[in-house]
Structure formats: structure tokens, C-alpha cells
Design a protein around this motif. Sequence first.
Motif, short mmCIF file in Angstrom:
data_model
loop_
_atom_site.label_atom_id
_atom_site.label_comp_id
_atom_site.label_asym_id
_atom_site.label_seq_id
_atom_site.Cartn_x
_atom_site.Cartn_y
_atom_site.Cartn_z
N ARG A 57 2.83 -1.74 5.75
CA ARG A 57 3.71 -1.73 4.58
C ARG A 57 5.10 -2.26 4.94
NH1 ARG A 57 1.42 3.48 3.59
NH2 ARG A 57 3.38 4.49 4.22
N ARG A 60 5.02 -6.03 5.33
CA ARG A 60 5.04 -6.74 4.05
C ARG A 60 6.44 -6.76 3.46
NH1 ARG A 60 0.16 -3.86 2.91
NH2 ARG A 60 1.33 -2.49 1.51
N ARG A 61 7.13 -5.63 3.51
CA ARG A 61 8.51 -5.60 2.98
C ARG A 61 9.42 -6.51 3.81
NH1 ARG A 61 9.98 -1.55 -0.55
NH2 ARG A 61 11.88 -2.79 -0.75
N ARG A 64 8.94 -9.98 2.60
CA ARG A 64 9.56 -10.17 1.28
C ARG A 64 11.08 -10.30 1.39
NH1 ARG A 64 6.30 -5.16 -1.36
NH2 ARG A 64 4.17 -6.04 -1.21
N ASP A 128 -2.47 -8.13 -3.57
CA ASP A 128 -1.05 -8.43 -3.65
C ASP A 128 -0.81 -9.61 -4.59
OD1 ASP A 128 1.63 -8.81 -3.28
OD2 ASP A 128 1.53 -8.76 -1.09
N GLN A 200 4.50 3.64 -7.51
CA GLN A 200 4.76 3.08 -6.19
C GLN A 200 3.73 2.01 -5.83
OE1 GLN A 200 4.71 6.77 -3.93
NE2 GLN A 200 6.94 6.75 -3.74
N ASP A 201 2.47 2.24 -6.17
CA ASP A 201 1.43 1.25 -5.90
C ASP A 201 1.67 -0.02 -6.71
OD1 ASP A 201 -1.27 0.56 -4.75
OD2 ASP A 201 -1.74 0.44 -6.89
N ASP A 204 4.48 -1.97 -5.13
CA ASP A 204 4.08 -2.58 -3.87
C ASP A 204 3.21 -3.81 -4.11
OD1 ASP A 204 3.89 -2.35 -0.87
OD2 ASP A 204 1.77 -2.23 -1.37
N ARG A 205 2.24 -3.73 -5.06
CA ARG A 205 1.38 -4.88 -5.34
C ARG A 205 2.14 -6.01 -6.02
NH1 ARG A 205 -2.02 -3.75 -9.06
NH2 ARG A 205 -1.59 -1.56 -9.45
N GLY A 207 5.06 -6.82 -5.21
CA GLY A 207 5.96 -7.41 -4.22
C GLY A 207 7.41 -7.36 -4.65
N LEU A 323 13.98 2.22 4.16
CA LEU A 323 12.59 2.25 4.63
C LEU A 323 12.49 2.76 6.07
CD1 LEU A 323 11.25 -1.12 3.17
CD2 LEU A 323 11.01 1.16 2.22
#
Length: 641
Positions: A57, A60-61, A64, A128, A200-201, A204-205, A207, A323
Amino acid sequence: MTNWEAGTTAPTGPTSLTPRPRSAPDPLRGAEPWWMDTMDAVIRSCHTHGRPDLAERLTRRRARLLDSQLRVLVTGPAQQGRSRLVNALINAPVAGLLPDGDAAVPVVVRHADTPVAHLIRRDSATADWTAAVGMQSRIPLAAQRLGTSLAEALGALPAGAPVHADIGVPRSLLAGGLVLIDAPGLSLAATGSPPVAAAQDLADRAGADLVLYTCETGRHLSDTELGIVAALSQVFPGLLVVLTKADYADDWRRDLAESRQRLNRAGIGAPVTAVSSALRAHAVRTGDEALNRESGFTDLIVHLRQMAEAKPDRLARATTGTLGRIALQELAVPLRTELENQDDDGAPETVAHLQATHRRLDELRKSTVRWQNRLSDEVTDLMSDIEHDLRDRVKALLAEADEFFSTADPAKSWDEFEPWLRQSLQELAQTSMTWLTERTEWMARRTADMFPAEAGDVLPPTALAITRGSLAEVSGLDAPPVAAFTPGQKLFIGLRGSYGGIVMFGLATSLAGMSLINPISIGGGALFGGKSVRDESKTLLKRRQAEARTAVRQYVDDIFTTLNKDARDSVRRVQRALRDHFTAVTEDLQEEAMESLRNAKAAADRDAAARESRARTLRAELTRLAELHAQAQALGDRARA
């Protein structure tokens, strides 16, 4: 509306978002932004502590944050003005195209030189949105009639297929890298996934880098929505709560203040603004700048511009700090729990085993004294009991022999009596020795009971050596000497007795004028002579019986002495055998216990060293995580400064 709380102003027409020059990176730190060092360190820590999911996770952040685009997720419950907010921001009808404006079709709006639209088919509902897709996954849509084209494309796909609309429009607001995402409305009823987890999901998906949470003005945020906003604000710094439809509210200022107070009481530091998409659209159509300021979109656009400019630096630092702190706290929890459990668990298993071994050795030492005392007491009792048993049996045998000789003549019945006596003594010896054997076995078990239960069966493996009683080697009992009662003796005793009879009866008859010796006196003499012979015969019989009893008693006493000595000797042998056996068992158990004690002490020492080493490692790792947490905290503090 002239300030942030009252709403913002913005020029009419398509809004421009010209990126401001970014500060040059520190030459001492290289080309990479320095927040990446902290992010990479946190990711490495996640891998080190076995949390690949958390590392993924964060990775991925991280990717981004390195992207130049600012992806803004517009979310909130259904029918709260999300789509109209997106349309009003770019002055183009790109969101809410279907008759059901809250259909589950996300819309991603980005900049394009010419209007272009596609329906993107994803591999799964959890895929994603930022992942690149091939041309076979893109369905072109007619930009001039987006709503109809989107409905037709959806109708050709299976129901429930995971899709989202990707729309590009030529707007200067989007040219600076701003991407708007109109997500489906959130369900506040926890029928499926919990609302907080679902939100939250979704973020996250999508982005997302930034989240705008929409809520209709006048409708206060529910407890569920507060939970959603709190959860999103923890991982998305810069989250903004937007109160839509301000033009429909009786007193939007009061609603704005109450919403801010409610967020503050919940410990949520997200800013709040109020806007009216209807006023914004009308102001753009009429070119009314004052009405545009009243719509509240000016400061919203300023906020988006600031977030886009701050993404490479301030927003990236704030996100990394947030984070990083969350991830490090998750990593520290099991370490801290393990460290606390080491203190709360008390004595570990190895120490408990060592203590149990000490107790076992002490119990074994006590049992040694107990079995020695028990064996000594049992032997003493057995000596007394076996002698008493032999005496009782001999007494009964002698009583039976006396009764036999009270009527029988030893001179005539000795050959019958002597085999019976030998057989009786043989049975007496065998019975006594059998009882002695059983008693010694019972004594051995009683002594073995003094050992601890964990010692197991400590009885001797073979039968105890008891000499069975036997009189085979004892000589027989000879008949006692008996005086013979000869005919001459009988004649002499008869004559002596008859003389008195003749005299007594002769004197009596002489008074009648008869002579001294007459038939009557001769008959009386014969009577008295016969009686004398019989009396003497009885006297001799009683003498023979007494002599036989004496001989039997002396013979039996000798046998008793022999049996008693054999019994005592047997008991002594058993005592020594049991003593030697139990001493050997005790020595073996003590040696085993000592070996177990040495092993337990060594194991306890190793365990204590391992626990101390592990504790030092945990403290060192917690210290390292705390330092990294402080570094992440410093990133967030600098981002807010």
C-alpha cells in the motif's frame, strides 16, 4: 461571501490553473525529493516486520506521490451534489450523465486537447483505476452525447461488469495536472462492507491524492459519516468537507459553523466550505462575477491549486508523515505487546521446569528418609509378627498332640502318631513361610510407596528370596523309652494286693468260726490282687503319656527354634536385599534428577539470555521505529508550517 468560511470567489468562464514554479531540490540531497527517504525507510521496515500488505500500500502511494497529476476524489452519500460539483468546477456536463445520477459508474475527468471519452473495462471490481489498460479494454464514447453513448455502452456489457468512464476535456483548470474523480455514492448502511472500510477501499482503488467529501448543506454529518471523514483524513492530508446546495439552506453560515464544531468535537481537523453549484453554473452562463463569488467556488479552486502546487513537496511530505506514522504504529504494536508479555508472563517455561526439578530433587531426598524409616519399622514389626505366628501355630499343634496322648498309649500308637507329627510340622513350616513371603512382598510394596509417584514402579524385578520351610533334613522323633510290665511284675503286684484281701476277708470270716484261709478270703484276695494289677497298669500308662508329651514338646520346641531362626534370617536377607535395591534406585533417581537439574538450569540460563537478547532487540527496534516515527512526524509538522 468574502472569506473562506463564507465561500470563495473565482473568475467566470473556464478557470485557469497555471502551475507555479516549483522550488529546486536541495543539491546536497540529490535529485530525489527528501521525503522519499522516510517513505523508503518505512517500506523497508514493513518488509522487515513481515507486513508485505502494508508495504505494498505504501509503495502504491509512493508511486502516486511521484506522479505529477493531482487525483482528486469527490465522494459522499448519494444525492448530495457530487456530480454537479464536478460539472460546476470545469463548466462541462461530464458527471451524472445517466438517468440515475448515482449509478455505480465512476467518472474520471482529465485534461485533453479535444473532448474524448472512453468506457474502461477493468479486470475486477477491486482493480486499480490507475493501472494502464489496452485498447481492447477501451470502449469509445461519443463526446457530443455522453449520456446516451454511455448508456448504450453499458447496455452492451454484462450486468455488474467493473467499469469506469474516462473523459478528457480541454480545460485549463485540468491542464495543470488536476484529475477529478466522481465516485459512486457511499452507502451508509453497513449491509456489505462497513462504510469506513468501503470508503477507504474506494479511495485506494481510485488512486486518490486528495479527497473532497460532499454533504448537503443543512443535513448534519451523521456519526457514520464522521467515522468516514476521520478515517479518510488520517491518510489523505488536505481533505476538504464541502457543503453543497448552499443556496437551498435557510442559514448556510450556521450550518457551516455547526459542521465545523461537530468535526472539531470529533477530533477531525478537516476544513469545511459551502458552495452552490447552481449559482456557479448560472454565474458562468450570465457572466455575473458577483454571483460567481456568491457560489463559493473561488476558494475551492484556490484550495485545489494550492494542493496541486504542494503535491511534489508539502503534500508529499504531509502524506508521507501521516502514512509513515500510521504504518510505524502498526509495526510497533506487536513489538510492544511482545515486550510487555515478556514482563507479564512471569517465570518462563524453562524457569518453571527448573523450579519443578528442584522440588522433585527435594522430594526425592525426603522420600529417602521416609523409605528407610518405613523399611526399618516394617522389619521390626515383621520379626515380632512371624515369631508370634509361629508360637500360635506350635501352641495349637501341641494342644492337639496333648489331646491325642490323653487317651492313646504311646507304646501302642507311636508309629501312628510320629508320621502325623512330622506332617503337621511340615505343613506348619510351609504355611508360616508362605505367610512370611506374602508379608515381605507387602512390606516391599509399602516401602516402595514412599518414593515419589513420578519414580514409577521401583519394586525389585525378581521375587524376594525367602527360604521355604522344610523339615526334610530334621531327624524323626524316636519313641520315648517305655518300661515293660512283665508277667512276673504282674504276679508280684497281684500277690501283694491279694495278701491284703485274704487277711482282711480271713479276719472277717474268722469271727464266724471259719479259718483264716477259706474260700471267701481266697476270693477277696483274688479280687484285691486283680485291682492292684489294673491300678499299676494305669499308672504306667499315664507315665508313658507324660513322657511322650514331654518328648513331643521338646521336639517341637527344637523345630520352633529352627523355624524361628530361619524366618529371622530370611527377613534379614530380605531387608538387606530391599535396602540395597532401594538404595540403588534412589541413587539412580538422584543422578537422573541432578542431570535433569543441570539441564534445566542450562536451559533456563539459555532462555534468560535469549529473552534478554530478544528484549534488547525489541527495545532497539522500537527505538528505531520511534526515531523513524519522529522523522515522519517532523515531515508532517514542516508540511503544516
